[in-house]
Scaffold this active site. Structure first.
Site, mmCIF file in Angstrom:
data_model
loop_
_atom_site.group_PDB
_atom_site.id
_atom_site.type_symbol
_atom_site.label_atom_id
_atom_site.label_comp_id
_atom_site.label_asym_id
_atom_site.label_seq_id
_atom_site.Cartn_x
_atom_site.Cartn_y
_atom_site.Cartn_z
ATOM 1 C CG HIS A 95 -17.488 34.918 59.191
ATOM 2 N ND1 HIS A 95 -18.813 35.294 59.177
ATOM 3 C CD2 HIS A 95 -16.952 35.490 60.293
ATOM 4 C CE1 HIS A 95 -19.064 36.056 60.227
ATOM 5 N NE2 HIS A 95 -17.953 36.204 60.917
ATOM 6 C CG ASP A 97 -21.401 32.285 58.164
ATOM 7 O OD1 ASP A 97 -20.215 32.658 58.073
ATOM 8 O OD2 ASP A 97 -21.826 31.628 59.129
ATOM 9 C CG ASP A 128 -19.981 39.070 62.772
ATOM 10 O OD1 ASP A 128 -18.920 38.543 62.423
ATOM 11 O OD2 ASP A 128 -20.849 38.493 63.439
ATOM 12 C CD GLU A 162 -17.689 33.194 62.891
ATOM 13 O OE1 GLU A 162 -17.140 33.369 63.980
ATOM 14 O OE2 GLU A 162 -18.819 33.671 62.605
ATOM 15 C CG ASP A 191 -15.087 37.273 63.210
ATOM 16 O OD1 ASP A 191 -15.920 38.128 62.872
ATOM 17 O OD2 ASP A 191 -15.398 36.130 63.585
#
Length: 413
Positions: A95, A97, A128, A162, A191
Site C-alpha cells: 500500500h 499510503d 509500512d 490501507e 505488510d
C-alpha cells in the site's frame, strides 16, 4: 540455488538502489484525507513511472472516487509481467499510503527525509509499507536485468487507503475488478512479519473499535455537589470494561498474543482549566477478538457494562461501534502460497517459516473474504506507526531474494 546464483548476487548489489528508492518514496508524502492529506497521487505517479521502465505486459491505474481527495479520486495501480507459466499468477500487494508522523520532537530526523545509519533506514513509511514494495520490485528487476526468463507470471499491486479502511483501495478493486484474481493465484501481502522472516500470517482477529461517551454536568471544582463528574465516570467505566477480558478469555496458539485484547486508547480533551469539573468525556477502545468469539456478544457485553456503571453513577453513557471488521476464514495452512513461501524462505535463509495468526488487521482480510487465499509475510523489525520507524537494508535485500525465488519457481517442482 545454482540457478538463482546470478540473480541473488545482483540483488546483493542493490544497497544503493534500496536507499534511493526509500528516499524517493519517503519524500512523496501519501496521506489520505482522513489523515490530513490529499491522497497518494504523487507517490503513485512515481511508482507508475518506475514500473513502466520495466515494460509490464499490462498496467492499469484504477481510480476510486473520493470527493475529499485531490482531483476527486484515490489511485490504485496494477502491473503484470507474463512468465513461462501464465497461471497461477504471483501477486504481491503493497500500500502507498502512510500514517502521520505524530510528535516530531520524538524523531531523529525529518520523517519525510530518510536518515541512513549503517544498515538502518529511518523515515515514515520505510517499513509500512515501502519495504514490501521495494523488495518485490527489486526481485523482479534483478530477474529482468539478468536477462533471465521469468518463470511465473508476476503482478505488482499498489493500493491506496490501507491505513484508513481500504474503502478506496483493495476493497474497491475487488468489488469492481475482482475478476483479475483467481483462487489458484499466489497472493502475498508483505505488510507484517517478524525479525527472522519465519512468520507467515494466515489468520487475523476480528477488529472492533468502540466509542464511549459519558455525559455529566459541568461545574466549578470547588462545588462538586452541583455537578456530575464525567471524568470519574470514564475512569470507573474503563476499569469495569476489564470484565471483557474475563468473559472472552479463549486462547488460540496460532495467534500472538494468543488471546483477545481489549485496550482503552484515544481520549478526547475535555475542559481546558484545572478548576472545572468536566461534564463530557469521550474515549475509545481497540478490541482484537479471536475468531472463536462472536463480535455481537462482545458489543452486547460492553453495553451491559456501560448500562450498569451509568446507573450506579447516575450518568448518561452511550456506546457506539466506530469500526468493525469480523475475521474472515483463514487461509489454509496447506495452501500453495504458504508452501511457496515456506520453500523460498528455507532456500534463501535456511529457516523454517510457520503459519501464524495476528491481532493487527491487514488488507489480506479482504482477499480472504472474497475467497482468495492470501498470506502476509515479510522480514521486519515491526516499527510501523512508531517514531523513528525504520527498516533494515539487509532485510529488504533478503526479502527480495525470497520473492525472486518464488517468481522463478517452477510449479511442477
Amino acid at each position: 540455488m545454482d540457478k538463482m546464483k546470478d540473480i541473488y548476487e545482483r540483488i546483493d548489489g542493490y544497497r544503493d538502489e534500496v536507499i534511493e528508492l526509500q528516499r524517493d518514496l519517503c519524500a512523496r508524502v501519501a496521506l489520505g484525507p482522513l489523515n490530513g492529506g490529499s491522497g497518494e497521487h504523487e507517490k503513485m505517479d512515481f511508482i507508475k513511472e518506475l514500473l513502466s521502465g520495466m515494460k509490464p505486459d499490462h498496467m492499469e491505474e484504477i481510480r476510486a472516487p473520493d470527493e475529499k481527495a485531490r482531483d476527486g479520486y484515490r489511485p490504485n495501480l496494477i502491473a503484470r509481467w507474463k512468465g513461462l507459466q501464465d497461471d497461477p499468477v504471483v501477486w504481491v500487494l503493497a500500500h502507498a499510503d502512510i500514517v502521520p508522523p505524530g510528535n516530531l520532537s520524538l524523531w531523529e530526523c525529518d520523517p519525510y527525509c530518510i536518515k541512513v545509519d549503517g544498515d538502518r533506514i529511518i523515515g515514515r513509511g520505510v517499513e509500512d509499507n515501502q519495504h514490501g514494495f521495494v523488495s518485490a520490485y527489486l526481485a523482479l528487476k534483478a530477474i529482468l536485468d539478468s536477462h533471465k526468463t521469468l518463470k511465473r507470471s508476476v503482478g505488482l499491486i499498489i493500493v491506496a487507503d490501507e491505513e484508513t479502511g481500504s474503502r478506496y483501495g483493495l476493497s474497491y478493486m475487488l468489488k469492481h475488478h475482482g475478476d483479475i484474481f483467481s483462487p489458484e493465484d499466489l497472493i502475498i501481502v508483505p505488510d507484517a512479519g517478524n525479525e527472522d522472516g519465519t512468520m507467515i500470517e494466515i489468520a487475523e482477529k476480528s477488529m472492533l473499535w468502540l466509542k464511549f461517551t459519558i455525559n455529566g454536568q459541568q461545574c466549578h471544582a470547588s462545588t462538586p455537589h452541583k455537578g456530575k463528574n464525567s471524568l470519574v465516570g470514564a475512569a470507573r467505566l474503563i476499569v469495569a470494561l476489564g470484565k471483557l477480558k474475563e468473559k472472552f478469555a479463549a486462547s488460540n496458539p496460532l495467534f500472538s498474543p494468543p488471546v483477545s485484547t481489549f485496550e482503552p486508547t484515544k481520549f478526547l480533551a475535555n475542559v481546558s482549566n484545572v478548576n472545572t469539573i468536566p461534564g463530557k468525556e469521550i474515549f475509545y477502545m481497540d478490541c482484537r477478538i479471536l475468531p472463536e468469539h462472536n463480535v455481537n456478544e462482545v458489543i452486547e457485553t460492553a453495553q451491559q457494562i456501560v448500562s450498569s456503571v451509568a446507573a450506579e453513577l447516575e450518568l448518561h453513557m452511550e456506546l457506539e461501534s466506530e469500526h468493525r471488521h469480523d475475521a474472515p476464514l483463514p487461509t489454509p495452512a496447506t495452501s500453495p502460497v504458504v508452501a511457496a513461501l515456506k520453500k523460498a524462505v528455507m532456500n534463501v535463509t535456511g529457516r523454517e517459516a510457520k503459519p501464524m495468526g495476528i491481532g493487527g488487521g491487514t488488507v489480506a482480510a479482504f482477499f480472504r473474504e472474497a475467497g482468495l487465499p492470501a498470506a502476509v509475510w515479510s522480514t521486519c523489525p515491526d516499527t510501523a506507526h512508531q517514531p523513528n520507524e525504520y527498516c533494515l537494508i539487509s532485510q529488504v535485500i533478503t526479502d527480495a531474494k525470497v520473492f525472486a525465488a518464488i517468481y522463478q519457481e517452477d510449479e511442477s517442482t
